[in-house]
Design a protein around this motif. Structure first.
Motif, PDB file in Angstrom:
ATOM      1  N   TYR A  45       0.837  -1.207   0.000  1.00 62.67           N
ATOM      2  CA  TYR A  45       0.000   0.000   0.000  1.00 62.67           C
ATOM      3  C   TYR A  45       0.875   1.262   0.000  1.00 62.67           C
ATOM      4  CZ  TYR A  45      -3.883  -3.127   0.905  1.00 62.67           C
ATOM      5  OH  TYR A  45      -4.813  -4.141   0.798  1.00 62.67           O
ATOM      6  N   VAL A  46       1.941   1.216   0.769  1.00 67.93           N
ATOM      7  CA  VAL A  46       2.886   2.342   0.773  1.00 67.93           C
ATOM      8  C   VAL A  46       3.520   2.479  -0.601  1.00 67.93           C
ATOM      9  CG1 VAL A  46       4.976   3.295   1.821  1.00 67.93           C
ATOM     10  CG2 VAL A  46       3.342   2.023   3.241  1.00 67.93           C
ATOM     11  N   TYR A  47       3.895   1.352  -1.199  1.00 64.96           N
ATOM     12  CA  TYR A  47       4.518   1.380  -2.524  1.00 64.96           C
ATOM     13  C   TYR A  47       3.543   1.902  -3.579  1.00 64.96           C
ATOM     14  CZ  TYR A  47       7.135  -0.161  -6.639  1.00 64.96           C
ATOM     15  OH  TYR A  47       7.821  -0.191  -7.843  1.00 64.96           O
ATOM     16  N   ALA A  48       2.282   1.507  -3.497  1.00 61.51           N
ATOM     17  CA  ALA A  48       1.280   1.982  -4.459  1.00 61.51           C
ATOM     18  C   ALA A  48       1.181   3.500  -4.419  1.00 61.51           C
ATOM     19  CB  ALA A  48      -0.078   1.354  -4.163  1.00 61.51           C
ATOM     20  N   TYR A  49       1.143   4.039  -3.208  1.00 60.41           N
ATOM     21  CA  TYR A  49       1.075   5.502  -3.073  1.00 60.41           C
ATOM     22  C   TYR A  49       2.330   6.146  -3.665  1.00 60.41           C
ATOM     23  CZ  TYR A  49      -0.089  10.067  -1.170  1.00 60.41           C
ATOM     24  OH  TYR A  49      -0.424  11.396  -1.060  1.00 60.41           O
ATOM     25  N   SER A  50       3.480   5.542  -3.405  1.00 62.38           N
ATOM     26  CA  SER A  50       4.735   6.103  -3.914  1.00 62.38           C
ATOM     27  C   SER A  50       4.777   6.089  -5.434  1.00 62.38           C
ATOM     28  CB  SER A  50       5.935   5.330  -3.346  1.00 62.38           C
ATOM     29  OG  SER A  50       6.130   4.087  -4.005  1.00 62.38           O
ATOM     30  N   ARG A  51       4.155   5.055  -6.057  1.00 62.74           N
ATOM     31  CA  ARG A  51       4.119   4.993  -7.527  1.00 62.74           C
ATOM     32  C   ARG A  51       3.205   6.072  -8.090  1.00 62.74           C
ATOM     33  NH1 ARG A  51       8.382   4.030  -8.754  1.00 62.74           N
ATOM     34  NH2 ARG A  51       8.615   4.563  -6.566  1.00 62.74           N
ATOM     35  N   LEU A  52       2.066   6.278  -7.467  1.00 60.56           N
ATOM     36  CA  LEU A  52       1.154   7.335  -7.926  1.00 60.56           C
ATOM     37  C   LEU A  52       1.838   8.699  -7.839  1.00 60.56           C
ATOM     38  CD1 LEU A  52      -2.202   6.170  -6.298  1.00 60.56           C
ATOM     39  CD2 LEU A  52      -1.601   6.111  -8.723  1.00 60.56           C
ATOM     40  N   LEU A  53       2.611   8.868  -6.798  1.00 62.09           N
ATOM     41  CA  LEU A  53       3.345  10.115  -6.614  1.00 62.09           C
ATOM     42  C   LEU A  53       4.440  10.240  -7.679  1.00 62.09           C
ATOM     43  CD1 LEU A  53       3.081  12.418  -4.587  1.00 62.09           C
ATOM     44  CD2 LEU A  53       4.835  11.301  -3.183  1.00 62.09           C
TER      45      LEU A  53
ATOM     46  N   THR B  39     -11.900  -8.914   0.577  1.00 57.94           N
ATOM     47  CA  THR B  39     -11.344  -9.644   1.719  1.00 57.94           C
ATOM     48  C   THR B  39     -12.372 -10.561   2.359  1.00 57.94           C
ATOM     49  OG1 THR B  39     -10.084  -9.363   3.780  1.00 57.94           O
ATOM     50  CG2 THR B  39     -11.876  -7.815   3.410  1.00 57.94           C
ATOM     51  N   GLY B  40     -11.863 -11.674   2.884  1.00 59.13           N
ATOM     52  CA  GLY B  40     -12.701 -12.585   3.648  1.00 59.13           C
ATOM     53  C   GLY B  40     -12.166 -12.731   5.055  1.00 59.13           C
ATOM     54  N   ASN B  41     -10.839 -12.899   5.158  1.00 56.83           N
ATOM     55  CA  ASN B  41     -10.207 -13.120   6.455  1.00 56.83           C
ATOM     56  C   ASN B  41      -9.746 -11.815   7.107  1.00 56.83           C
ATOM     57  OD1 ASN B  41      -9.732 -15.152   8.315  1.00 56.83           O
ATOM     58  ND2 ASN B  41      -7.638 -15.522   7.640  1.00 56.83           N
ATOM     59  N   PHE B  42      -9.910 -10.689   6.405  1.00 56.15           N
ATOM     60  CA  PHE B  42      -9.681  -9.334   6.906  1.00 56.15           C
ATOM     61  C   PHE B  42      -8.203  -8.936   7.005  1.00 56.15           C
ATOM     62  CE2 PHE B  42     -10.266  -5.590   9.704  1.00 56.15           C
ATOM     63  CZ  PHE B  42     -11.295  -4.983   9.014  1.00 56.15           C
ATOM     64  N   GLY B  43      -7.290  -9.823   6.649  1.00 56.12           N
ATOM     65  CA  GLY B  43      -5.880  -9.484   6.765  1.00 56.12           C
ATOM     66  C   GLY B  43      -5.430  -8.419   5.787  1.00 56.12           C
ATOM     67  N   ASN B  44      -5.869  -8.528   4.533  1.00 58.75           N
ATOM     68  CA  ASN B  44      -5.404  -7.609   3.497  1.00 58.75           C
ATOM     69  C   ASN B  44      -5.853  -6.173   3.767  1.00 58.75           C
ATOM     70  OD1 ASN B  44      -4.007  -6.957   1.190  1.00 58.75           O
ATOM     71  ND2 ASN B  44      -5.456  -7.889  -0.218  1.00 58.75           N
ATOM     72  N   ILE B  45      -7.068  -5.997   4.219  1.00 55.92           N
ATOM     73  CA  ILE B  45      -7.544  -4.646   4.513  1.00 55.92           C
ATOM     74  C   ILE B  45      -7.005  -4.151   5.855  1.00 55.92           C
ATOM     75  CG2 ILE B  45      -9.740  -5.264   5.629  1.00 55.92           C
ATOM     76  CD1 ILE B  45     -10.957  -2.875   3.925  1.00 55.92           C
ATOM     77  N   LEU B  46      -6.725  -5.061   6.767  1.00 57.51           N
ATOM     78  CA  LEU B  46      -6.093  -4.657   8.026  1.00 57.51           C
ATOM     79  C   LEU B  46      -4.707  -4.071   7.751  1.00 57.51           C
ATOM     80  CD1 LEU B  46      -6.360  -4.641  11.166  1.00 57.51           C
ATOM     81  CD2 LEU B  46      -5.086  -6.808  11.124  1.00 57.51           C
ATOM     82  N   ALA B  47      -4.003  -4.644   6.776  1.00 55.05           N
ATOM     83  CA  ALA B  47      -2.690  -4.109   6.397  1.00 55.05           C
ATOM     84  C   ALA B  47      -2.828  -2.676   5.880  1.00 55.05           C
ATOM     85  CB  ALA B  47      -2.048  -5.002   5.338  1.00 55.05           C
ATOM     86  N   ALA B  48      -3.886  -2.403   5.129  1.00 50.72           N
ATOM     87  CA  ALA B  48      -4.131  -1.039   4.647  1.00 50.72           C
ATOM     88  C   ALA B  48      -4.452  -0.112   5.820  1.00 50.72           C
ATOM     89  CB  ALA B  48      -5.276  -1.039   3.634  1.00 50.72           C
ATOM     90  N   PHE B  49      -5.191  -0.625   6.803  1.00 51.65           N
ATOM     91  CA  PHE B  49      -5.508   0.139   8.014  1.00 51.65           C
ATOM     92  C   PHE B  49      -4.234   0.488   8.776  1.00 51.65           C
ATOM     93  CE2 PHE B  49      -6.468  -0.049  12.631  1.00 51.65           C
ATOM     94  CZ  PHE B  49      -7.354   1.024  12.729  1.00 51.65           C
ATOM     95  N   TYR B  50      -3.324  -0.471   8.887  1.00 53.40           N
ATOM     96  CA  TYR B  50      -2.044  -0.209   9.547  1.00 53.40           C
ATOM     97  C   TYR B  50      -1.249   0.842   8.774  1.00 53.40           C
ATOM     98  CZ  TYR B  50      -2.271  -3.983  13.068  1.00 53.40           C
ATOM     99  OH  TYR B  50      -2.595  -4.775  14.149  1.00 53.40           O
ATOM    100  N   ALA B  51      -1.265   0.738   7.437  1.00 53.76           N
ATOM    101  CA  ALA B  51      -0.552   1.722   6.606  1.00 53.76           C
ATOM    102  C   ALA B  51      -1.109   3.120   6.841  1.00 53.76           C
ATOM    103  CB  ALA B  51      -0.666   1.342   5.132  1.00 53.76           C
ATOM    104  N   LYS B  52      -2.416   3.218   6.930  1.00 52.89           N
ATOM    105  CA  LYS B  52      -3.056   4.513   7.208  1.00 52.89           C
ATOM    106  C   LYS B  52      -2.609   5.062   8.556  1.00 52.89           C
ATOM    107  CE  LYS B  52      -7.670   6.492   8.111  1.00 52.89           C
ATOM    108  NZ  LYS B  52      -7.827   7.590   7.154  1.00 52.89           N
ATOM    109  N   ASN B  53      -2.538   4.179   9.541  1.00 54.56           N
ATOM    110  CA  ASN B  53      -2.145   4.611  10.880  1.00 54.56           C
ATOM    111  C   ASN B  53      -0.651   4.897  11.005  1.00 54.56           C
ATOM    112  OD1 ASN B  53      -4.463   4.434  13.132  1.00 54.56           O
ATOM    113  ND2 ASN B  53      -4.898   2.962  11.503  1.00 54.56           N
ATOM    114  N   MET B  54       0.121   4.480  10.007  1.00 57.94           N
ATOM    115  CA  MET B  54       1.534   4.843   9.949  1.00 57.94           C
ATOM    116  C   MET B  54       1.728   6.252   9.399  1.00 57.94           C
ATOM    117  SD  MET B  54       3.465   1.426   8.561  1.00 57.94           S
ATOM    118  CE  MET B  54       5.111   2.024   9.004  1.00 57.94           C
ATOM    119  N   GLY B  55       0.654   6.798   8.826  1.00 58.11           N
ATOM    120  CA  GLY B  55       0.735   8.135   8.251  1.00 58.11           C
ATOM    121  C   GLY B  55       0.531   8.185   6.750  1.00 58.11           C
TER     122      GLY B  55
END
Length: 496
Positions: free
Chosen positions: A241-249, A266-282
């Motif tokens: 997710y961080v890399y995707a943002y960096s590519r758009l930039l 998502t079914g097991n919620f891991g993939n979107i949880l990773a995006a949530f963590y990325a958001k909370n990293m800034g």
């Protein structure tokens, strides 16, 4: 200062990152979560000039603080190499007003490669750091993609064995063929007569079996997990997710600091949880759009605040999302409950006994970052067909669920924020569902005739992951009942 990890079910548990990776699951049945979410230490502009491996180091070093710089860089270098068919590791494709983050360029053509290419290296490094003498037995349940990616990642890795349980008749023909033809003297694949939730519940039960743990130790083994319940799986997912943002930039598709939405099937919620963590990293993410299929337990949760698995289990064309017990949601529940193991335990016990739990109004207030919706089977198919006809871009069924939900979100909210859709699998992995969605005339073709036709109409070369299983012999044909999972493991490991 090291970032430590706590169990979602016992506030007294505190371990290092390498210990959390080794254990996979806490002894109390809880999941390991970082005591705090670290903040990105490097500017978005600097990230935009970095390669995938460089971004991976900048993100992962903040979570895996007991790894030395050399240890972590070695793990990253070994993971993100020629196994991927693009030097970028993951690519962004703009189609129909959204950016599709193609996470399927690894050796098994699914997003699980992004984390499971590095997990074996993180795990073996963790074992050395903690002076582990036992062989590590990777035990995992799969709804389709994790299994093959984990098998490929751990195949012939010294000091490890891997046992994968999957639901018979609950994965696509290509997914099953990929698993049952897996080479490697340390790889074992077992079909169960049940669904994914049965497999996942069985694996969790085995992890909590103290008597089995003693027997395993005496035989020179210890369990760990390759599922997204392992923090060593989740942390690498934050990277893309961080890399995707960096590519758009880097491609001047947005300005630094401009927010994006993340749309995740998502079914097991891991993939979107990773995006949530990325958001909370800034990372500047606005909405986290959670896309479900007909097994819409997560959609109902976000709408009502009640998580209820007491419903019919649906087999869909997006089988990796056919899940009613979203294990990684526990990490979010723990967080919005004020990082209280007691409150989390109360809800997890209710889920175990009654099959449901309700969050409080105060907890609901912490879910405003999320939007949930779902796609019915016919909507998934029509999304694939329409996108192909409008843009010539072909997506798989899981990605189509996300694309459909994204359209619903835009129609409902009018939000025009640039959005990244996690494209979690190659259409070649779900060829029949994809091709029949495009045109019903393909129904009469065999699976590999469909593969060739998909290549023809898409202009994409058939991935090596598909070519190699055309004539590959079946190497794994074990089938067991759910209540035989433990005894099957003992037979595989030759322990009494």
């Amino acid at each position: 200062m090291d970032l430590l990890y706590r169990s979602t079910r016992d506030d007294s548990v505190s371990v290092t990152a390498s210990q959390a990776i080794l254990k996979g699951l806490s002894a109390d049945g809880g999941l390991f979560v970082p005591e705090s979410i670290p903040t990105l230490e490097i500017s978005l502009e600097a990230l935009s000039k970095m390669s995938y491996t460089e971004v991976a180091y900048e993100v992962m070093k903040l979570f895996l603080t007991d790894f030395t710089e050399q240890e972590l860089k070695d793990c990253i270098t070994k993971a993100y190499d020629s196994k991927f068919d693009t030097d970028e590791i993951t690519t962004l494709v703009k189609a129909d007003g959204a950016y599709y983050l193609e996470l399927f360029h690894g050796s098994t053509i699914a997003f699980k490669d992004m984390a499971l290419s590095i997990l074996p290296h993180l795990l073996t490094t963790s074992a050395k750091k903690n002076n582990v003498k036992n062989d590590i037995v990777i035990l995992t349940a799969t709804s389709g993609d994790t299994g093959k990616a984990a098998l490929a990642g751990f195949a012939d890795v010294k000091g490890t064995k891997i046992i994968v349980f999957y639901p018979k008749n609950g994965v696509s023909p290509i997914q099953e063929k990929q698993m049952i033809t897996q080479k490697g003297d340390n790889t074992y694949v077992v079909a169960i007569n049940g669904n994914f939730d049965d497999a996942q519940t069985g694996v969790k039960k085995i992890f909590g079996d103290k008597e089995l743990e003693i027997v395993m130790d005496q035989a020179g083994y210890q369990f760990s997990s390759a599922n997204s319940i392992n923090i060593g799986r989740l942390v690498p997912q934050i990277v893309y997710y961080v890399y995707a943002y960096s590519r758009l930039l880097a491609h001047e598709e947005l300005k630094s600091g401009e927010k994006i939405n993340a749309v995740v099937p998502t079914g097991n919620f891991g993939n979107i949880l990773a995006a949530f963590y990325a958001k909370n990293m800034g990372l500047p993410i606005d909405k986290l759009i959670c896309a479900s299929n007909d097994n819409k337990v997560l959609y109902d949760f976000f709408i009502t605040g009640t998580y209820d698995r007491n419903r019919e289990f649906m087999l869909t064309s997006s089988p990796s999302m056919d899940i009613l017990i979203s294990s990684n949601l526990e990490r979010l529940i723990y967080r919005i409950a004020g990082s209280s193991a007691d409150k989390n335990n109360e809800m997890m016990n209710a889920l175990k006994t009654a099959g449901k739990y309700d969050i409080t109004d105060d907890m609901k207030q912490h879910l405003t970052d999320f939007y949930g919706n779902y796609a019915k089977e016919e909507e998934t198919a029509s999304t694939i067909k329409q996108l192909y006809e409008d843009t010539n871009y072909i997506i798989d069924t899981h990605t189509a669920v996300a694309a459909c939900v994204y359209k619903k979100y835009k129609a409902e909210t009018g939000d025009t924020t640039k959005s990244v859709i996690a494209s979690t699998a190659s259409p070649f992995k779900f060829t029949r569902s994809v091709m029949v969605a495009i045109n019903s005339k393909y129904e009469s073709m065999s699976d590999f005739e469909l593969v060739d036709e998909l290549s023809k109409i898409s202009g994409v070369i058939v991935p090596d992951a598909i070519e190699e299983i055309r004539i590959a012999p079946v190497l794994h044909n074990t089938v067991c009942e759910v209540n035989e999972m433990c005894s099957t493991i003992k037979e595989i490991l030759k322990i009494k």
